[in-house]
Design a protein around this motif. Structure first.
Motif, PDB file in Angstrom:
ATOM      1  N   UNK A 188      18.160 -11.397 -29.842  1.00 20.76           N
ATOM      2  CA  UNK A 188      18.720 -10.138 -30.340  1.00 20.76           C
ATOM      3  C   UNK A 188      20.138 -10.323 -30.881  1.00 20.76           C
ATOM      4  N   UNK A 189      20.423 -11.491 -31.362  1.00 19.26           N
ATOM      5  CA  UNK A 189      21.718 -11.716 -31.998  1.00 19.26           C
ATOM      6  C   UNK A 189      21.680 -11.207 -33.424  1.00 19.26           C
ATOM      7  N   UNK A 190      22.853 -10.854 -33.955  1.00 15.73           N
ATOM      8  CA  UNK A 190      22.945 -10.395 -35.329  1.00 15.73           C
ATOM      9  C   UNK A 190      22.521  -8.944 -35.488  1.00 15.73           C
ATOM     10  N   UNK A 191      22.568  -8.485 -36.740  1.00 19.57           N
ATOM     11  CA  UNK A 191      22.181  -7.119 -37.042  1.00 19.57           C
ATOM     12  C   UNK A 191      20.712  -7.024 -37.392  1.00 19.57           C
ATOM     13  N   UNK A 192      20.317  -5.850 -37.899  1.00 15.93           N
ATOM     14  CA  UNK A 192      18.894  -5.616 -38.143  1.00 15.93           C
ATOM     15  C   UNK A 192      18.346  -6.538 -39.220  1.00 15.93           C
ATOM     16  N   UNK A 193      19.165  -6.929 -40.190  1.00 16.48           N
ATOM     17  CA  UNK A 193      18.678  -7.834 -41.235  1.00 16.48           C
ATOM     18  C   UNK A 193      18.324  -9.205 -40.669  1.00 16.48           C
ATOM     19  N   UNK A 194      19.031  -9.625 -39.623  1.00 19.64           N
ATOM     20  CA  UNK A 194      18.711 -10.899 -38.976  1.00 19.64           C
ATOM     21  C   UNK A 194      17.559 -10.742 -37.981  1.00 19.64           C
ATOM     22  N   UNK A 195      17.431  -9.568 -37.386  1.00 22.45           N
ATOM     23  CA  UNK A 195      16.444  -9.385 -36.319  1.00 22.45           C
ATOM     24  C   UNK A 195      15.028  -9.141 -36.837  1.00 22.45           C
ATOM     25  N   UNK A 196      14.887  -8.333 -37.878  1.00 23.45           N
ATOM     26  CA  UNK A 196      13.541  -7.982 -38.338  1.00 23.45           C
ATOM     27  C   UNK A 196      12.707  -9.211 -38.727  1.00 23.45           C
ATOM     28  N   UNK A 197      13.274 -10.231 -39.373  1.00 20.77           N
ATOM     29  CA  UNK A 197      12.451 -11.402 -39.705  1.00 20.77           C
ATOM     30  C   UNK A 197      11.917 -12.148 -38.486  1.00 20.77           C
ATOM     31  N   UNK A 198      12.456 -11.874 -37.300  1.00 27.07           N
ATOM     32  CA  UNK A 198      11.977 -12.540 -36.087  1.00 27.07           C
ATOM     33  C   UNK A 198      10.747 -11.865 -35.491  1.00 27.07           C
ATOM     34  N   UNK A 199      10.361 -10.724 -36.022  1.00 20.73           N
ATOM     35  CA  UNK A 199       9.148 -10.065 -35.550  1.00 20.73           C
ATOM     36  C   UNK A 199       7.932 -10.917 -35.858  1.00 20.73           C
ATOM     37  N   UNK A 200       7.002 -10.984 -34.907  1.00 22.77           N
ATOM     38  CA  UNK A 200       5.771 -11.748 -35.137  1.00 22.77           C
ATOM     39  C   UNK A 200       4.513 -10.915 -34.940  1.00 22.77           C
ATOM     40  N   UNK A 201       4.589  -9.849 -34.145  1.00 20.69           N
ATOM     41  CA  UNK A 201       3.386  -9.073 -33.846  1.00 20.69           C
ATOM     42  C   UNK A 201       3.760  -7.675 -33.399  1.00 20.69           C
ATOM     43  N   UNK A 202       2.847  -6.722 -33.624  1.00 24.60           N
ATOM     44  CA  UNK A 202       2.985  -5.355 -33.137  1.00 24.60           C
ATOM     45  C   UNK A 202       1.631  -4.883 -32.602  1.00 24.60           C
ATOM     46  N   UNK A 203       1.640  -3.977 -31.629  1.00 25.34           N
ATOM     47  CA  UNK A 203       0.364  -3.418 -31.168  1.00 25.34           C
ATOM     48  C   UNK A 203      -0.310  -2.600 -32.262  1.00 25.34           C
ATOM     49  N   UNK A 204      -1.619  -2.583 -32.239  1.00 22.22           N
ATOM     50  CA  UNK A 204      -2.379  -1.740 -33.157  1.00 22.22           C
ATOM     51  C   UNK A 204      -2.284  -0.295 -32.688  1.00 22.22           C
ATOM     52  N   UNK A 205      -1.901   0.569 -33.600  1.00 22.64           N
ATOM     53  CA  UNK A 205      -1.862   2.004 -33.317  1.00 22.64           C
ATOM     54  C   UNK A 205      -1.945   2.744 -34.635  1.00 22.64           C
ATOM     55  N   UNK A 206      -2.657   3.861 -34.729  1.00 21.57           N
ATOM     56  CA  UNK A 206      -3.478   4.479 -33.682  1.00 21.57           C
ATOM     57  C   UNK A 206      -4.721   3.650 -33.388  1.00 21.57           C
ATOM     58  N   UNK A 207      -5.342   3.855 -32.223  1.00 22.51           N
ATOM     59  CA  UNK A 207      -6.376   2.929 -31.752  1.00 22.51           C
ATOM     60  C   UNK A 207      -7.622   2.880 -32.608  1.00 22.51           C
ATOM     61  N   UNK A 208      -7.980   3.971 -33.278  1.00 22.16           N
ATOM     62  CA  UNK A 208      -9.226   3.973 -34.038  1.00 22.16           C
ATOM     63  C   UNK A 208      -9.032   3.615 -35.497  1.00 22.16           C
TER      64      UNK A 208
END
Length: 380
Positions: A188-208
């Motif tokens: 979680x170092x740096x600002x949002x421009x540095x942090x967003x590229x570190x995302x790798x996965x998110x839960x599926x939602x909505x479920x259907x």
């Protein structure tokens, strides 16, 4: 909304349109969004004084880089050198065609870049569209110009999220549980421009809705692009416009409630986990209904992404939770206006949307707004 018979909002927007959308090369100009919220909630008498105090955060519109046309817009998308050129382009488009028509063309083009500018361009579009929907027969030049500025800012800062894997969503299928299931990024170092590229996965939602966030797949290669009769029945149900709208309302409510318990993780940036999907919700009535389901997907991706990069490891202890007992929505917004910070004003604006959409008063939403005022340093 309190009727703005004084013309204060139009005066404020005219005053602001000489300024650029950012300062110091990145930080967003929040003034158009904040003044719209102030006027909407009966604080128009405070608007020009608020702008006087915000003036040091405004910079002039940057110079033109190159004219944008129908032939070269794809190359200019996401290029901040065109921060002045894009509003000019949309100004021309809006002078030639009804604003809803322009929005219908550009919304799906811009939606994959929902995270650009830390979601501020999207949020500015939401405020601009809300003013145009208030009185579609009496649309004023400053409000149409504000939409041009907002869309132009989004186009210049258009930035898709990285490709994301899909994680199982919560068994309950609720938006609140889905946000709770979002895995925080490790670094979680740096600002949002540095942090967003570190995302790798998110839960599926909505479920259907068996779809990945819109930036995780190329257009034309996901379930949302399959013929209706090729989808599972429950998936087709989730893609229906009214169901998408209901789910979006649920997401805004869940993200606002979550700010009450988790806003301390990063009080300013976590505001956007609620205000970004609410901006999408505000735009829905102006869009063709076939765009509602993909708008929900993008709103979820944006809210979940902000949650992943800023959420604290633990919620606030129960004995430290804010209370809105005995406080009316009007009093809550008056506190935000007196506080003066643009993020507190915008979170409170969203919290009042949630509270007014509930059956009775939503005390948790109002508590989230009071929490923002307590956590964020006052401007005045």
């Amino acid at each position: 909304m309190t009727d703005d018979t004084s013309g204060t909002l139009d005066e404020a927007l005219q005053r602001l349109h000489a300024a650029g959308p950012e300062r110091e090369g990145w930080l967003s100009n929040h003034a158009p969004m904040a003044v719209e919220a102030l006027v909407r909630h009966g604080q128009e008498r405070t608007v020009h004084r608020w702008l006087d105090r915000y003036r040091h955060k405004l910079e002039e519109m940057p110079g033109s880089y190159a004219r944008i046309t129908e032939e070269n817009w794809r190359e200019a998308l996401g290029d901040p050198r065109h921060l002045a050129d894009w509003p000019a382009y949309f100004g021309r488009e809006l002078s030639d065609r009804p604003w809803r028509d322009v929005l219908a063309v550009w919304w799906p083009r811009l939606l994959p870049g929902i995270a650009g500018g830390a979601t501020h361009p999207l949020i500015r579009v939401g405020h601009a569209v809300r003013t145009l929907l208030d009185d579609p027969d009496g649309t004023t030049a400053p409000r149409t110009a504000e939409l041009a500025h907002a869309l132009g800012y989004w186009a210049a800062r258009h930035a898709p999220l990285p490709p994301l894997a899909q994680l199982p969503g919560p068994a309950s299928g609720s938006a609140a549980d889905a946000l709770a299931a979002v895995e925080p990024i490790a670094d979680k170092s740096g600002g949002i421009r540095e942090r967003l590229p570190r995302l790798t996965a998110l839960p599926v939602w909505p479920p259907s809705a068996r779809t990945a966030p819109p930036t995780a797949q190329a257009p034309g290669h996901g379930p949302a692009d399959r013929p209706e009769d090729a989808r599972r029945p429950e998936e087709a149900e989730a893609r229906r416009p009214e169901e998408a709208r209901r789910r979006l309302v649920e997401l805004v409510r869940a993200a606002t409630h979550r700010y009450a318990t988790h806003g301390h993780g990063e009080p300013v940036m976590l505001v956007h986990a609620a205000t970004a999907p609410n901006a999408v919700l505000r735009v829905l009535p102006a869009l063709p209904r076939e765009l509602w389901a993909p708008s929900l997907d993008a709103a979820w991706a944006a809210s979940a992404a902000v949650t992943a990069v800023y959420a604290p490891s633990e919620p606030l202890p129960a004995d430290r939770l804010p209370s809105a007992a005995g406080v009316t929505p009007e009093e809550v917004f008056a506190r935000a206006a007196a506080h003066g910070d643009e993020h507190a004003i915008k979170l409170t604006d969203t919290a009042l949307d949630v509270a007014q959409g509930a059956r009775g008063t939503d005390a948790t939403a109002l508590a989230a707004a009071l929490h923002a005022c307590a956590l964020i340093d006052p401007a005045f």
